[in-house]
Scaffold this active site. Sequence first.
Site, PDB file in Angstrom:
ATOM      1  N   TYR A 222       0.820  -1.210   0.000  1.00  0.00           N
ATOM      2  CA  TYR A 222       0.000   0.000   0.000  1.00  0.00           C
ATOM      3  C   TYR A 222       0.856   1.262   0.000  1.00  0.00           C
ATOM      4  O   TYR A 222       0.462   2.278  -0.545  1.00  0.00           O
ATOM      5  CB  TYR A 222      -0.899   0.039   1.239  1.00  0.00           C
ATOM      6  CG  TYR A 222      -2.214  -0.664   1.102  1.00  0.00           C
ATOM      7  CD1 TYR A 222      -2.282  -1.981   0.686  1.00  0.00           C
ATOM      8  CD2 TYR A 222      -3.405  -0.008   1.420  1.00  0.00           C
ATOM      9  CE1 TYR A 222      -3.482  -2.636   0.587  1.00  0.00           C
ATOM     10  CE2 TYR A 222      -4.617  -0.651   1.324  1.00  0.00           C
ATOM     11  CZ  TYR A 222      -4.650  -1.964   0.897  1.00  0.00           C
ATOM     12  OH  TYR A 222      -5.857  -2.606   0.803  1.00  0.00           O
TER      13      TYR A 222
ATOM     14  N   LYS B  73       3.248 -15.324   2.674  1.00  0.00           N
ATOM     15  CA  LYS B  73       3.452 -16.077   1.425  1.00  0.00           C
ATOM     16  C   LYS B  73       4.948 -16.343   1.337  1.00  0.00           C
ATOM     17  O   LYS B  73       5.615 -15.947   0.370  1.00  0.00           O
ATOM     18  CB  LYS B  73       2.910 -15.247   0.243  1.00  0.00           C
ATOM     19  CG  LYS B  73       2.807 -16.006  -1.069  1.00  0.00           C
ATOM     20  CD  LYS B  73       1.712 -17.052  -1.106  1.00  0.00           C
ATOM     21  CE  LYS B  73       1.796 -17.858  -2.395  1.00  0.00           C
ATOM     22  NZ  LYS B  73       0.843 -18.989  -2.419  1.00  0.00           N
TER      23      LYS B  73
ATOM     24  N   ASP C  46      -2.947 -18.304   0.902  1.00  0.00           N
ATOM     25  CA  ASP C  46      -3.964 -19.016   0.111  1.00  0.00           C
ATOM     26  C   ASP C  46      -4.645 -20.089   0.962  1.00  0.00           C
ATOM     27  O   ASP C  46      -5.876 -20.232   0.953  1.00  0.00           O
ATOM     28  CB  ASP C  46      -3.367 -19.606  -1.180  1.00  0.00           C
ATOM     29  CG  ASP C  46      -2.028 -20.304  -0.975  1.00  0.00           C
ATOM     30  OD1 ASP C  46      -1.494 -20.281   0.152  1.00  0.00           O
ATOM     31  OD2 ASP C  46      -1.516 -20.884  -1.954  1.00  0.00           O
TER      32      ASP C  46
ATOM     33  N   ASP D  25      -6.198  -6.912   4.418  1.00  0.00           N
ATOM     34  CA  ASP D  25      -7.355  -6.285   3.776  1.00  0.00           C
ATOM     35  C   ASP D  25      -8.287  -7.365   3.240  1.00  0.00           C
ATOM     36  O   ASP D  25      -9.499  -7.366   3.486  1.00  0.00           O
ATOM     37  CB  ASP D  25      -6.867  -5.382   2.640  1.00  0.00           C
ATOM     38  CG  ASP D  25      -8.008  -4.708   1.908  1.00  0.00           C
ATOM     39  OD1 ASP D  25      -8.966  -4.282   2.579  1.00  0.00           O
ATOM     40  OD2 ASP D  25      -7.958  -4.618   0.665  1.00  0.00           O
TER      41      ASP D  25
ATOM     42  N   ASP E 190     -12.038  -8.972   5.035  1.00  0.00           N
ATOM     43  CA  ASP E 190     -13.333  -8.973   4.347  1.00  0.00           C
ATOM     44  C   ASP E 190     -13.936 -10.377   4.358  1.00  0.00           C
ATOM     45  O   ASP E 190     -15.123 -10.563   4.589  1.00  0.00           O
ATOM     46  CB  ASP E 190     -13.184  -8.515   2.886  1.00  0.00           C
ATOM     47  CG  ASP E 190     -13.503  -7.038   2.709  1.00  0.00           C
ATOM     48  OD1 ASP E 190     -13.268  -6.279   3.671  1.00  0.00           O
ATOM     49  OD2 ASP E 190     -13.978  -6.652   1.627  1.00  0.00           O
TER      50      ASP E 190
HETATM   51  C1  IPM Z   1     -10.273  -1.193   4.271  1.00  0.00           C
HETATM   52  C2  IPM Z   1     -10.545  -0.637   2.899  1.00  0.00           C
HETATM   53  C3  IPM Z   1      -9.397   0.275   2.520  1.00  0.00           C
HETATM   54  C4  IPM Z   1      -8.131  -0.578   2.479  1.00  0.00           C
HETATM   55  C5  IPM Z   1      -9.577   1.025   1.182  1.00  0.00           C
HETATM   56  C6  IPM Z   1     -10.860   1.839   1.180  1.00  0.00           C
HETATM   57  C7  IPM Z   1      -8.386   1.904   0.865  1.00  0.00           C
HETATM   58  O1  IPM Z   1     -10.741  -1.663   1.972  1.00  0.00           O
HETATM   59  O2  IPM Z   1     -10.189  -0.410   5.234  1.00  0.00           O
HETATM   60  O3  IPM Z   1     -10.139  -2.404   4.387  1.00  0.00           O
HETATM   61  O4  IPM Z   1      -7.891  -1.301   1.498  1.00  0.00           O
HETATM   62  O5  IPM Z   1      -7.373  -0.528   3.454  1.00  0.00           O
HETATM   63 MG    MG Z   2     -10.814  -3.628   2.870  1.00  0.00          MG
END
Ligand code: IPM
Ligand code: MG
Length: 355
Positions: A142, A189, A221, A245, A249
């Site tokens: 990032y 990884k 993975d 990230d 999710d």
């Molecule tokens: C999160 C989001 C952010 C990230 C984006 C919006 C930049 O997906 O907070 O997980 O990837 O960190």
């Molecule tokens: Mg995210």
Amino acid sequence: MKLRIAVVAGDGIGPEIVTEALKVMETVCKRFGHLLSLDRRLAGGCAYDVFGQCLPDETLEACRSADAVLLGAVGGPRWDGLPGAERPERALLGLRAGLGLFCNLRPAKVWKALEGCSPLKETHTASGIDLLVVRELTGGIYFGEHRRSADGRAATDVMAYSAAEVERIARMAFDGAMGRRRKVTSVDKANVLETSRLWREIVDAVAHDYPEVELNHMYVDNAAMQLVRAPAQFDVLLTENMFGDILSDEASQITGSIGMLPSASMRADGFGMYEPIHGSAPDIAGKGVSNPLATILSVAMMLRHTFGLSAEADAVERAVGQALDDGFRTADIAGSGSAVSTAAMGRAVCDRIAR
Ligand code: IPM
Ligand code: MG
């Protein structure tokens, strides 16, 4: 205690969920005798509309001088056409880097009353999910160099980590595990990436200082697969920025309701920015149907991690559990049942704290 909080409600449903979270905050302060001082600021698309930039200096400064930051969500289709460097998401990255928030805590657990919401229900594997993703937040790909060749036909993003960056996030993960089930799974990884091989070395070294904590390493993975196969095996998942990230999710979705999940972005000194994991949901903004519980649970994390007020944090979390047990559901978790409004859910939680 005086709680000085910078409030960045942001875009979309941000303002309405933050409103409910602040009601909860006020209820807690009233019941436990604390003083709340709020400094409301703009960031994201709404700041772009006023200041021509998504993260105005005055917002960053106000956040710096508060004890903690409460953030709603940023972004929306209105600003999708902006160039990369001006997009609302940059406000988030700017706040993280500008406030030194290298450690991101993303707990994911299944609330008893909501087990039926998980897509894993057929195999019953959802039962017992209670894990914490500890994501490195200010390094890795990032924040490495992002470059495009002169002819525009090639691009490079650099993934870089220093030993010091790995060590400080590893310590946060092991400290967190000490207060939980004492298990750390470090995700990397290392079969491909040099940053991952460094990551492993450092995590192994840090583990020596925590003999009570069980450590295992897992490739990313495999971790993605294990999260749907047998998620209850995880306690603390420690990982770098981009893997974190993605896996957070996934972890949120297996609990069945992204509208339930809080997060904290921290420094080592306890300063933190607290926000729901979900985004600004422009499609439902302003309708009063969004779920404020993720933001309310973020307030609980703030009380615990920045202010050290664990009785207050427990009171908020208990009240959320009771509201769910009593049948309160916003549309996202209602299934085929009836749903209450954003404000009614906020009120249900406040009532159960005040009792
Ligand atoms: C999160 C989001 C952010 C990230 C984006 C919006 C930049 O997906 O907070 O997980 O990837 O960190
Ligand atoms: Mg995210």
